[in-house]
Design an enzyme around this catalytic site. Structure first.
Site, mmCIF file in Angstrom:
data_model
loop_
_atom_site.group_PDB
_atom_site.id
_atom_site.type_symbol
_atom_site.label_atom_id
_atom_site.label_comp_id
_atom_site.label_asym_id
_atom_site.label_seq_id
_atom_site.Cartn_x
_atom_site.Cartn_y
_atom_site.Cartn_z
ATOM 1 N N LYS A 112 -2.343 34.581 -24.291
ATOM 2 C CA LYS A 112 -0.983 33.747 -24.518
ATOM 3 C C LYS A 112 -1.871 32.609 -24.762
ATOM 4 C CE LYS A 112 2.646 36.074 -22.630
ATOM 5 N NZ LYS A 112 3.780 36.020 -21.702
ATOM 6 N N HIS A 143 0.251 26.512 -26.495
ATOM 7 C CA HIS A 143 1.350 26.113 -27.570
ATOM 8 C C HIS A 143 2.138 24.841 -26.304
ATOM 9 C CE1 HIS A 143 4.130 26.892 -24.434
ATOM 10 N NE2 HIS A 143 3.883 28.635 -23.425
ATOM 11 N N HIS A 195 2.118 23.792 -23.603
ATOM 12 C CA HIS A 195 1.814 23.736 -22.304
ATOM 13 C C HIS A 195 1.291 22.184 -22.649
ATOM 14 C CE1 HIS A 195 1.333 28.639 -22.177
ATOM 15 N NE2 HIS A 195 1.324 27.857 -21.031
#
Length: 791
Positions: A338, A341, A344
């Site tokens: 993933k 983003h 994070h």
């Protein structure tokens, strides 16, 4: 004679335990530290631990096990009765012990090193008795003059019949150093002062002693004078001191009602203001209603502070309050496959800041990246990769390619769902079951995904100056490691069956129901977190465990800590969820200019590109930069970091490109520009042959302008901000301070020129600006930023 950084130092307390101290406790401690150990010696301004430090280095000089020990020095507070040694071992049975008393600490050092030529241990009994007799005499002598007379009257080259340097000579040398006694002709004193180990001991102690906050010297003198007047403990009064909002009302104030004295607070304030004698540090005391206001000697503050900063440099602002304590910080924690983003990114920035702040306050810190790398979604990812994956794309950019695969396979699941088909979902469950069962092919593919992803993450982390001690992950806690936790919960009667699943009912604590295991027996995120928390405590013996995760996970961590508490884990109280809000753009979602899914790399590349464009607008300065793309990258990273950390972390904030990339106002580029400009002043002075920075009191006495005193006051506050940041764990604490500091620097720039100033003015101004540059740089380092020399 040794010169202490604290002139006129005297022992406030030089009490030692009796010579007949039983050695069993020291023996057990020596055994405790048979493995690699860290030793932390913390102290105040009085007394300084010369004897302890010398005993360590002299005992270690020829010991074969010397490499097993690392001794750190630090100031824990201004006043303390005596130094304290914290022994931190790698053994779980005895992770830490604390020793006090000079004699005990020094004897401990002679015991842990297996040196035949010991200062105390392994000596004949009659020599040990002589050593103890001398130490007892030194500790109980009614005056320094008596000790000086006896030491000066000796005709033998050593104090004992051992005819060598022992703890007796070390303690006598220490006493002389503390009391300013010179025995230039004493053979044992001459020998000690020549030894490199003794010189090293003195340097280490006095360098550490320099780190004492200069403002604390003023505050403690006020506290001692007030304490003497009202018969209260000065250490209590120290923390009652307030800083008036208007500096015209003084530098510090005591609110008399907080003293809880009988009588009228206004009258008590008047009486106190007349009782307290002025000194070299306290120049004026006035009563203002129920307050007693104190004015400090700003010239003395200037002289002591500038010298301190220039001597300590990168260690300015650090303290030893966390000596011997261990923290574990779990932050960043992206999910493989993933995008890395914005959430994070926030976790990464905040966690990295907390790591640096804990280090600056003396803590040992283990930084952990706990990856989301296990669960059914990895079965889904494997199915998708077998259909759509490409080996070359995977190796080129694993995170981006796996995300593309993940999107495609999820689109297929959605399409199947519309047709009432679950084939892909079933394949994913079946594949993850193979992973849990340890199927070699399934594990090999998953391992490749994880390895390549971590390598890519480390590239990104290196770019933003973030480094982890360990990469962990959910995969470390499969069913085989969570089932014992489930069994323990059952045995404790905490698990309740619920529709085939198992829960912990936390409704009575206002925390709802915590789902621990599914009806099919599959373990959940919470069950893995319980196992991980227990494992971290056993493995690292932490004093604090921090989880830097978004506010949306607040209930999860409240449930986790409550379950650990109900399991009888008292250390659950030392686990803390560091929450933070969301990043939003004007359109409601975080996006780059090209509208793509937000990868951190996209954000960094875009900020670098935009910052590079801004830099090119000034062609003259641009031409002077050796690596403009690297500088643009660092300035861009600074803009992202400071934009994130300017407000309290729990708040959501709007990602504003225009504000973030501006050199004007309180932004990351503004802070970097201030540091680079200060460095430029130093560089220009060196290149033009101007005098070097002069921080002698005679030179600094020429800094008399209000702008200079305002800047010095701001610099002096930095150690307080380091402590405050530790208490709040809020990056904005440091950011807001640095902005105020840079405003003071800008004001000083306008009035206090270095270039073209007479040498007698240029040299002290250069020293002040260098102190400012060091302080800005240290603050940027705590925020996790690399400092720019040019921009």
């Amino acid at each position: 004679m040794l010169s202490s950084v604290f002139s006129g130092t005297r022992f406030a307390s030089y009490k030692l335990l009796p010579s007949a101290l039983h050695s069993r406790s020291l023996s057990s401690l020596a055994n405790m530290t048979a493995s690699k150990s860290n030793l932390f010696l913390s102290f105040g301004s009085n007394p300084l631990p010369y004897a302890e430090a010398a005993a360590f280095y002299l005992s270690a000089r020829s010991a074969p096990n010397a490499s097993q020990y690392d001794l750190k020095f630090g100031v824990s507070s201004f006043k303390t009765s005596q130094p304290t040694l914290i022994v931190k071992s790698t053994t779980h049975e005895h992770p830490r012990a604390t020793l006090e008393q000079k004699q005990i600490i020094a004897r401990y050092f002679t015991r842990i090193f297996s040196d035949r030529d010991s200062l105390y241990e392994n000596n004949p009994a009659h020599h040990v008795a002589e050593i103890d007799e001398w130490i007892d005499f030194i500790s109980s002598a009614p005056s320094a003059e008596i000790v000086e007379e006896k030491l000066g009257g000796l005709s033998t080259p050593y104090l004992t019949s051992a005819k060598k340097i022992t703890l007796a000579e070390v303690f006598a040398w220490d006493f002389c150093a503390q009391h300013g006694i010179t025995l230039k002709k004493a053979p044992w004193m001459v020998e000690l002062n020549k030894l490199p180990e003794v010189k090293s001991a003195v340097e280490k102690v006095e360098h550490a002693a320099l780190s004492l906050s200069v403002l604390d010297k003023f505050r403690y003198e006020i506290a001692e004078k007030v304490g003497a007047a009202v018969k209260l403990d000065p250490s209590t009064i120290r923390f009652m001191l307030e800083t008036p909002k208007d500096s015209n009302n003084g530098d510090y104030a005591i609110p008399v009602p907080r003293l809880k004295l009988p009588g009228n607070p206004v009258q008590i304030a008047k009486d106190l203001s007349q009782q307290i004698e002025l000194s070299n540090r306290i120049t004026k005391v006035v009563a203002a209603g129920p307050f007693v206001n104190f004015f400090i000697n700003r010239s003395l503050l200037r002289d002591e502070l500038v010298a301190q900063v220039l001597l300590l440099e990168e260690s300015f602002g650090e303290n030893a309050s966390g000596f011997g304590k261990q923290a574990v910080i779990d932050y960043s924690s992206p999910n493989i496959a993933k995008p890395f983003h914005a959430g994070h990114l926030r976790s990464t920035i905040i966690g990295n800041f907390i790591k640096h702040v804990l280090n600056a306050n003396g803590w040992d810190v283990l930084s952990m990246n706990y990856l989301g790398d296990w669960g059914k979604q990895y079965g889904l990812l494997a199915v998708g990769y077998l259909r759509h994956g490409n080996e070359e794309s995977l190796r080129k950019d694993p995170i981006r390619h796996l995300f593309e695969v993940y999107v495609k396979v999820n689109a297929e699941i959605s399409e199947e769902a519309e047709r009432g088909v679950t084939a892909t979902n079933e394949l994913a469950r079946s594949y993850f079951k193979k992973m849990e069962d340890g199927d070699p092919e399934a594990i090999a593919l998953w391992s490749k995904f994880r390895k390549l992803s971590i390598e890519k993450y480390e590239e990104i982390y290196s770019r933003i100056n973030v480094h982890f001690d360990t990469f962990s992950g959910e995969s470390e806690y499969p069913a085989s490691r969570t089932l014992p936790v489930i069994k323990e919960l059952r045995d404790l009667g905490l698990l309740v069956p619920d529709k085939g699943a198992e829960i912990v009912d936390l409704n009575e604590y206002g925390l709802g129901v915590a789902l621990v295991a599914k009806s099919d027996g599959a373990m959940l995120y919470l069950s893995r977190d319980i196992a991980a928390a227990i494992d971290r405590k056993e493995r690292y013996q932490f004093d604090k465990s921090f989880y830097v995760v978004g506010t949306a996970q607040a209930l999860h961590f409240q449930q986790l800590y409550k379950i650990l508490e109900l399991m009888g884990k008292p250390w659950a109280a030392n686990c803390q969820h560091i929450q933070f809000g969301m990043i939003k753009s004007k359109s409601g979602e975080m996006s780059t200019r090209k509208g793509r899914v937000v990868f951190l790399e996209d954000i960094l590349n875009q900020t670098q590109e935009m910052m590079h464009e801004v830099m090119q607008e000034n062609s003259a300065k641009y031409a002077q930069i050796q690596d403009p793309l690297k500088v643009a990258d660092l300035v861009g990273i600074s803009s992202v970091f400071i934009s994130d950390m300017s407000a309290r972390r729990a708040k959501d904030y709007e990602f504003d490109w225009d504000r973030m990339l501006s050199f004007e106002g309180d932004t990351g580029p503004y802070l970097q520009y201030a540091h680079a400009r200060l460095r430029s002043i130093e560089r220009n002075a060196e290149e033009s042959g101007q005098p070097a920075p002069d921080f002698s009191p005679e030179a600094l006495a020429r800094l008399v302008e209000p702008a200079a005193f305002d800047l010095i006051q701001r610099i002096a506050e930095y150690p307080d901000i380091v402590v405050e940041a530790m208490q709040t764990l809020e990056p904005c604490t440091m950011v807001q301070y640095l902005m105020k500091l840079c405003h003071a620097i800008s004001a000083a720039f306008e009035q206090l020129y270095v270039r073209g100033a007479p040498p007698e003015l240029a040299a002290p101004r250069l020293a002040m600006f260098k102190a400012a540059r060091i302080t800005v740089g240290n603050g940027l380092t705590l925020l996790g930023l690399l400092k720019l020399e040019r921009m």
